[in-house]
Design a protein around this motif. Sequence first.
Motif, PDB file in Angstrom:
ATOM      1  N   GLN A 188      -4.547 -37.410  49.481  1.00  0.00           N
ATOM      2  CA  GLN A 188      -3.321 -37.625  50.249  1.00  0.00           C
ATOM      3  C   GLN A 188      -2.508 -38.755  49.624  1.00  0.00           C
ATOM      4  N   LEU A 189      -1.141 -38.701  49.802  1.00  0.00           N
ATOM      5  CA  LEU A 189      -0.321 -39.824  49.338  1.00  0.00           C
ATOM      6  C   LEU A 189      -0.856 -41.107  49.952  1.00  0.00           C
ATOM      7  N   ASP A 207       3.959 -35.614  52.071  1.00  0.00           N
ATOM      8  CA  ASP A 207       4.943 -35.560  50.985  1.00  0.00           C
ATOM      9  C   ASP A 207       6.305 -35.067  51.462  1.00  0.00           C
ATOM     10  N   GLY A 208       6.378 -34.488  52.674  1.00  0.00           N
ATOM     11  CA  GLY A 208       7.680 -34.090  53.219  1.00  0.00           C
ATOM     12  C   GLY A 208       8.574 -35.261  53.547  1.00  0.00           C
ATOM     13  N   VAL A 209       8.026 -36.491  53.568  1.00  0.00           N
ATOM     14  CA  VAL A 209       8.830 -37.678  53.860  1.00  0.00           C
ATOM     15  C   VAL A 209       9.516 -38.195  52.603  1.00  0.00           C
ATOM     16  N   THR A 210       8.813 -38.201  51.475  1.00  0.00           N
ATOM     17  CA  THR A 210       9.358 -38.846  50.271  1.00  0.00           C
ATOM     18  C   THR A 210       9.954 -37.872  49.263  1.00  0.00           C
ATOM     19  N   GLU A 211       9.681 -36.564  49.372  1.00  0.00           N
ATOM     20  CA  GLU A 211      10.116 -35.632  48.339  1.00  0.00           C
ATOM     21  C   GLU A 211      11.431 -34.898  48.602  1.00  0.00           C
ATOM     22  N   ARG A 231      12.771 -46.154  49.277  1.00  0.00           N
ATOM     23  CA  ARG A 231      13.741 -46.032  50.372  1.00  0.00           C
ATOM     24  C   ARG A 231      13.018 -46.010  51.722  1.00  0.00           C
ATOM     25  N   LEU A 232      11.837 -45.371  51.762  1.00  0.00           N
ATOM     26  CA  LEU A 232      11.045 -45.371  52.997  1.00  0.00           C
ATOM     27  C   LEU A 232      10.627 -46.784  53.373  1.00  0.00           C
ATOM     28  N   LEU A 233      10.148 -47.544  52.386  1.00  0.00           N
ATOM     29  CA  LEU A 233       9.744 -48.927  52.665  1.00  0.00           C
ATOM     30  C   LEU A 233      10.925 -49.771  53.118  1.00  0.00           C
ATOM     31  N   ALA A 234      12.098 -49.547  52.520  1.00  0.00           N
ATOM     32  CA  ALA A 234      13.279 -50.336  52.904  1.00  0.00           C
ATOM     33  C   ALA A 234      13.658 -50.082  54.366  1.00  0.00           C
ATOM     34  N   ILE A 235      13.586 -48.830  54.790  1.00  0.00           N
ATOM     35  CA  ILE A 235      13.935 -48.518  56.184  1.00  0.00           C
ATOM     36  C   ILE A 235      12.914 -49.123  57.131  1.00  0.00           C
ATOM     37  N   ILE A 236      11.623 -49.008  56.795  1.00  0.00           N
ATOM     38  CA  ILE A 236      10.585 -49.543  57.690  1.00  0.00           C
ATOM     39  C   ILE A 236      10.653 -51.063  57.737  1.00  0.00           C
ATOM     40  N   ARG A 237      10.893 -51.716  56.595  1.00  0.00           N
ATOM     41  CA  ARG A 237      11.037 -53.180  56.615  1.00  0.00           C
ATOM     42  C   ARG A 237      12.217 -53.613  57.488  1.00  0.00           C
ATOM     43  N   GLN A 238      13.293 -52.834  57.463  1.00  0.00           N
ATOM     44  CA  GLN A 238      14.480 -53.191  58.250  1.00  0.00           C
ATOM     45  C   GLN A 238      14.180 -53.191  59.755  1.00  0.00           C
ATOM     46  N   HIS A 239      13.262 -52.323  60.184  1.00  0.00           N
ATOM     47  CA  HIS A 239      12.936 -52.222  61.609  1.00  0.00           C
ATOM     48  C   HIS A 239      11.467 -52.555  61.873  1.00  0.00           C
ATOM     49  N   GLN A 240      10.846 -53.383  61.023  1.00  0.00           N
ATOM     50  CA  GLN A 240       9.405 -53.609  61.084  1.00  0.00           C
ATOM     51  C   GLN A 240       8.967 -54.205  62.409  1.00  0.00           C
ATOM     52  N   ASN A 241       9.750 -55.070  63.000  1.00  0.00           N
ATOM     53  CA  ASN A 241       9.359 -55.760  64.225  1.00  0.00           C
ATOM     54  C   ASN A 241       9.734 -54.998  65.483  1.00  0.00           C
ATOM     55  N   GLN A 242      10.328 -53.833  65.351  1.00  0.00           N
ATOM     56  CA  GLN A 242      10.706 -53.045  66.510  1.00  0.00           C
ATOM     57  C   GLN A 242       9.551 -52.143  66.924  1.00  0.00           C
ATOM     58  N   PRO A 243       9.637 -51.512  68.117  1.00  0.00           N
ATOM     59  CA  PRO A 243       8.564 -50.607  68.554  1.00  0.00           C
ATOM     60  C   PRO A 243       8.359 -49.471  67.553  1.00  0.00           C
ATOM     61  N   LEU A 244       7.106 -48.937  67.557  1.00  0.00           N
ATOM     62  CA  LEU A 244       6.781 -47.889  66.593  1.00  0.00           C
ATOM     63  C   LEU A 244       7.644 -46.650  66.791  1.00  0.00           C
ATOM     64  N   GLY A 245       7.966 -46.323  68.057  1.00  0.00           N
ATOM     65  CA  GLY A 245       8.837 -45.171  68.300  1.00  0.00           C
ATOM     66  C   GLY A 245      10.209 -45.361  67.685  1.00  0.00           C
ATOM     67  N   GLU A 304      21.824 -34.638  45.813  1.00  0.00           N
ATOM     68  CA  GLU A 304      22.439 -34.890  44.514  1.00  0.00           C
ATOM     69  C   GLU A 304      22.103 -36.271  43.949  1.00  0.00           C
ATOM     70  N   PHE A 305      21.528 -37.172  44.783  1.00  0.00           N
ATOM     71  CA  PHE A 305      21.168 -38.512  44.307  1.00  0.00           C
ATOM     72  C   PHE A 305      19.687 -38.605  43.933  1.00  0.00           C
ATOM     73  N   GLY A 306      18.932 -37.525  44.088  1.00  0.00           N
ATOM     74  CA  GLY A 306      17.524 -37.539  43.744  1.00  0.00           C
ATOM     75  C   GLY A 306      16.640 -37.474  44.968  1.00  0.00           C
ATOM     76  N   GLU A 307      15.354 -37.883  44.784  1.00  0.00           N
ATOM     77  CA  GLU A 307      14.404 -37.862  45.882  1.00  0.00           C
ATOM     78  C   GLU A 307      14.644 -39.013  46.853  1.00  0.00           C
ATOM     79  N   PHE A 308      14.154 -38.788  48.083  1.00  0.00           N
ATOM     80  CA  PHE A 308      14.230 -39.865  49.081  1.00  0.00           C
ATOM     81  C   PHE A 308      13.373 -41.042  48.642  1.00  0.00           C
ATOM     82  N   GLY A 309      12.140 -40.791  48.243  1.00  0.00           N
ATOM     83  CA  GLY A 309      11.316 -41.778  47.570  1.00  0.00           C
ATOM     84  C   GLY A 309      10.648 -42.783  48.484  1.00  0.00           C
ATOM     85  N   GLU A 310       9.582 -43.372  47.912  1.00  0.00           N
ATOM     86  CA  GLU A 310       8.797 -44.359  48.666  1.00  0.00           C
ATOM     87  C   GLU A 310       9.561 -45.653  48.860  1.00  0.00           C
TER      88      GLU A 310
END
Length: 687
Positions: A578-579, A626-630, A642-656, A634-640
Amino acid sequence: MAAILFAGSLLPGAFGGFCSGLEQLSLVLLVILFAILGYRWLVHRLLWTVRNRLIVTCLLMGLAPVVMFGTLAAIAAYLFSGQFATSLAIVALDQSLVRVRNTGDAFAVPITHTLKQNPQAHAITIPLFEESSLSVAEQKGFALSAWCNGHPLLLRTEEAGANLRQQKQQQAWFNAPLGHSALPAWLHAGFKGVVKDDDRLFLRTVTEMEADGNDVIVVASLPVDQSTLNDVATGLGTVKVSPSFNTQIDEPEPSRSAQRPAAHAKSEMSFNSLQGGTLVPASRFFDTRVFFTAPTHFVNWRDGAQVPALIGVISRPTLLYQRLFASSVRLGVIVRDALIGIALFFLLMEMLAFLMAVRLSRSITSSIAGLYGATMQIDRGNLAHRIHVERRDQLAALSTSFNTMAGSIEHLLGQQREKERIQSELAIAQEVQNNLFPHAPIALHGFEVHGVCKPARSVSGDYYDFIVGEEGVLCLALGDISGKGISAALLMASLHSAVRAYRFAGETLDDTLQPCEDAVPDPQAASDSASTFASPGKLLALLNRHLYSSTQPEKYATLFVAVYDSSTRRLVYSNGGQLPPLVLCADGSVKRLDCGGSVVGLLDGMSYEEATITLDPGDLLVAYSDGVTEPENEFGEFGEDRLLAIIRQHQNQPLGTISSQTMRALHSWIGTAEQPDDITLVLARQL
């Protein structure tokens, strides 16, 4: 109600006026009501048949241009008539000014002659004129004043042998006050116009002549009153001159002294409205009232400023027609007859076009009637009915297509029933699969988890599960089945049942565990968790054996399994292809949980390593498919990253909240394209 109110409006007084207003309102509502009822009747009765629809369409196509052109012509005629009426009024006013100037020039000649003979004269005797020579001077209010080098002159008439009445009348002309004792500074030679002097309007002209080096100025003035406007309105109707803020033409007004604005600047620009003339009754039914106003300006006698004003005219088309062709009556009759002849010719052409359109519609509606009868037979279930086709045109081709369609309907109905059966089975499968995912909140001290799965199709091939054991132990599992659709969903259900079955298994593998080089083995923690769950590595080995032996060779799954102990805050995990999940530590660092082995179910006899990490308060575990990062655009893959950047931006908020923000970003990244793969996201946080 309109009839009752009409009867009430005939009563005198305020009650009659009140009933008249309500009568107009009721008539408006009555028109709206009849319009609604007429539209319903038109749609449900008249326009039900295609033939009537075609006839109405022809009428609309033929009459719409006529109505639009007629409306445009009526508006243009109205504007032209109104502009023509106001132009006639202004021209008539200018002609009155010319007569006043001629009168002033006539009086200036004897005054200048006297000053040439006696330059020091302050009193000028003017000979009497015949009454018919100067018609303007005979009008009431005419005034004449003269100045020599800026000094006023005393004007008087001859006394000896003069007619007493004429002498007194002409004496009133002279030295009449002009509102000021001296000429205004702005006044120039040759001035001619309408001036405002003490809230009144005057036709005033200035004549300048020279008498042996002396400048002689003669001012002739005629008040603009009702009699003046009566002359202007001759052959027009009603003419009103008013300030620009009072445009209504009505009956003669009372004194406006009590209604003058309080502001001084506004009062300087105001004057009393004047109205003259009488509108004659209509001579024909279309001889309607024509009301139009034109802006103009007068001159303030005090300071020479422009005073905005409006000239309004109420006239009738017949009056304007007579004025327009006053000099060529014969030509006007010819033009009128020519226009009537052209209108009759166009009406005849419209009628011929309408008759041809009705005849053509009959050939169309006969085929439509056959189609209608055939559809009724099909509706009753008689799929063997066919239309008899004789002609060779587009409607005949339509009938042939209908016959072909009737033969295909039964086959399509069978396919539709089969499709509905499959859709029903898919809905049941989706409902069953949704029940496999955990829904109830996980109650675990100091640890919170959250998961979400969004299938790419009706059912998903992704898998996640939270299994709560005894004494605060939690098993987390996340997997991805190869492929999509029904086959992946069935394998996912098998994997789900196997994980839950093996969690209580006491079977021990002969193979020894091979810890990672950088992992810190904790035998005591493994022994404690094995009392309830199999270790993650052993569990993956069991699942690999199960899937390899029970599925096709090309079928496999990636699977991440972790066991969390809330008493020690330790997480024991093993990753089967698994990833690698990520642990976002509270200090900002990122750990990858990649210890494990190959995918599950592809090769037999696989062993899996496992490792242990300790979660500190604030650490966030992020596991995903892999459905999250792949997903790509036209700008390419969503990628890990970008995923980390979004989660860091809301890291202290509720999991939902973190989950919803991540899904929103993925949806925006994918856009309107189809979701390429199942999306699964599991979040866990150490409190």
